[in-house]
Design an enzyme around this catalytic site. Sequence first.
Site, PDB file in Angstrom:
ATOM      1  CB  SER A  45       3.407  -5.035  -0.224  1.00 34.29           C
ATOM      2  OG  SER A  45       2.828  -3.847  -0.891  1.00 34.29           O
ATOM      3  CD  GLU A 182       1.403  -3.399   8.191  1.00 37.76           C
ATOM      4  OE1 GLU A 182       2.366  -2.624   7.644  1.00 37.76           O
ATOM      5  OE2 GLU A 182       1.615  -4.670   7.853  1.00 37.76           O
TER       6      GLU A 182
HETATM    7  O1  KIV Z   1       4.174  -2.070   1.537  1.00 35.31           O
HETATM    8  C1  KIV Z   1       3.258  -1.785   1.570  1.00 35.31           C
HETATM    9  O2  KIV Z   1       2.430  -2.176   0.788  1.00 35.31           O
HETATM   10  C2  KIV Z   1       2.735  -1.119   2.918  1.00 35.31           C
HETATM   11  C3  KIV Z   1       1.557  -1.038   3.233  1.00 35.31           C
HETATM   12  C4  KIV Z   1       0.739  -2.236   3.770  1.00 35.31           C
HETATM   13  C5  KIV Z   1       1.217   0.264   4.176  1.00 35.31           C
HETATM   14  O3  KIV Z   1       3.631  -0.633   3.585  1.00 35.31           O
END
Ligand code: KIV
Length: 258
Positions: A45, A182
């Site tokens: 993310s 998720e």
């Molecule tokens: O990339 C991320 O932040 C994630 C979380 C949302 C689990 O995979």
Amino acid sequence: MPVTINQLIQSKQQGRQIVVLTAYDFAIAELLDRAGVDIILVGDSLAMVALGYETTLPVTLDEMIHHAKAVRRGVKEALVVVDLPFLSYQESPQQAMHSAGRVLKETGAQAVKLEGGNPAIAQTVSQLTLAGIPVMGHVGLTPQSVHQLGYRKQGKTAEASERILGEAIALQDAGAFAIVLEHIPADLAAQISQKLAIPTIGIGAGPDCDGQVLVINDLLGLSVRLPPFAKAYTNLRETITEAVQNYAMEVREGKFPE
Ligand code: KIV
């Protein structure tokens, strides 16, 4: 005392919820660690919330490693997990081994996370764990497949929920030490959490997982748009804007420095 994988498994057995947050830099990682977060995830993310991309796809392994090193320098206790980014592990178990090996060697993180639970991914997880690399799985909505899945809730039909349950079991059998669930229905997440011996970490998956994860920018109110399942515990957009406006005003009016 540093958090270990064995402790996380014990947390599940003893019904203690596991607290997970993402971090992308030293300063935030240091604060999360001081606040007693169990797992700090350098999520891909990063691509969206820290680098401004539309999806998680563009972030590279080198960029993940660069940020993970900074995070790791801020952490004394929490277990640090780093996402393997898009196309750094899907080609072959050898590619995954090379990428995960770099993450552990170069950043000092203790584990990697990768997305999906099909037989090829399960085989990769098996090879990584056999080589001593702890792996966290991730099923349900897997953002690296955004062009196939969108950001919609997954597992809404009986067939889809059966598939996701099967993927979670396959990842556990392959040696994963925990699995992110998720954006799936809460009853499916509860069912998976009950079936598995390893902890499930939910995001948009209801209250019956063994722990919860949020993207730190969402929790802090830094995100322009909040996913429907996230919660902002403060509004740093407002706080930061106000602080910067006050600073600008004082500089322009000759009040700072005094
Ligand atoms: O990339 C991320 O932040 C994630 C979380 C949302 C689990 O995979």
